[in-house]
Design a protein around this motif. Structure first.
Motif, PDB file in Angstrom:
ATOM      1  N   GLY A 138       0.848  -1.187   0.000  1.00 58.15           N
ATOM      2  CA  GLY A 138       0.000   0.000   0.000  1.00 58.15           C
ATOM      3  C   GLY A 138       0.880   1.233   0.000  1.00 58.15           C
ATOM      4  N   SER A 139       0.295   2.373   0.198  1.00 55.03           N
ATOM      5  CA  SER A 139       1.062   3.609   0.181  1.00 55.03           C
ATOM      6  C   SER A 139       1.448   4.034   1.592  1.00 55.03           C
ATOM      7  N   ILE A 140       2.414   4.918   1.664  1.00 53.84           N
ATOM      8  CA  ILE A 140       2.827   5.457   2.958  1.00 53.84           C
ATOM      9  C   ILE A 140       1.675   6.250   3.568  1.00 53.84           C
ATOM     10  N   LYS A 160      -2.309   6.632   7.876  1.00 58.69           N
ATOM     11  CA  LYS A 160      -3.730   6.671   8.249  1.00 58.69           C
ATOM     12  C   LYS A 160      -4.093   5.459   9.110  1.00 58.69           C
ATOM     13  N   GLN A 161      -3.669   4.271   8.690  1.00 58.22           N
ATOM     14  CA  GLN A 161      -3.993   3.055   9.427  1.00 58.22           C
ATOM     15  C   GLN A 161      -3.340   3.051  10.807  1.00 58.22           C
ATOM     16  N   ALA A 197      -8.471   9.870  10.359  1.00 64.22           N
ATOM     17  CA  ALA A 197      -7.270  10.585   9.956  1.00 64.22           C
ATOM     18  C   ALA A 197      -7.311  10.893   8.471  1.00 64.22           C
ATOM     19  N   GLU A 198      -6.921  12.114   8.137  1.00 67.88           N
ATOM     20  CA  GLU A 198      -6.743  12.510   6.748  1.00 67.88           C
ATOM     21  C   GLU A 198      -5.266  12.802   6.576  1.00 67.88           C
ATOM     22  N   VAL A 199      -4.650  12.149   5.587  1.00 67.28           N
ATOM     23  CA  VAL A 199      -3.215  12.282   5.374  1.00 67.28           C
ATOM     24  C   VAL A 199      -2.975  12.688   3.927  1.00 67.28           C
ATOM     25  N   SER A 200      -2.071  13.631   3.735  1.00 66.48           N
ATOM     26  CA  SER A 200      -1.682  14.028   2.384  1.00 66.48           C
ATOM     27  C   SER A 200      -0.185  14.288   2.373  1.00 66.48           C
TER      28      SER A 200
END
Length: 88
Positions: A10-12, A17-18, A29-32
């Protein structure tokens, strides 16, 4: 020397988020971001009654394993916002 985000399942962003949502009760959680620099916005009732520093320490504690070591996929959190849900 370069980081290889594809070395992760998966992505970082997904990993961040996980990790946050697994460690902080009832959190969203919102991550960008990318390139080792990320922004995180976390909402959880677990932050109620805590000051900003205490809330941010909870988030950093949840993601510390992604920031450890020379080859860590996360180099910096450029923005970290914590809040309680509306009406909580």
């Amino acid at each position: 020397m370069s980081c290889h985000p594809t070395d992760f399942k998966g992505s970082i962003i997904d990993a961040l988020k996980q990790a946050v949502e697994a460690k902080i009760p009832d959190s969203q959680a919102e991550v960008s971001g990318g390139g080792g620099h990320f922004s995180i916005d976390v909402t959880s009732p677990a932050f109620a009654g805590k000051n900003m520093l205490e809330s941010q320490r909870m988030v950093y504690g949840a993601i510390s394993h992604l920031m450890a070591g020379d080859m860590a996929p996360v180099h910096a959190i450029d923005s970290l916002k914590t809040r309680t849900p509306s009406g909580a």
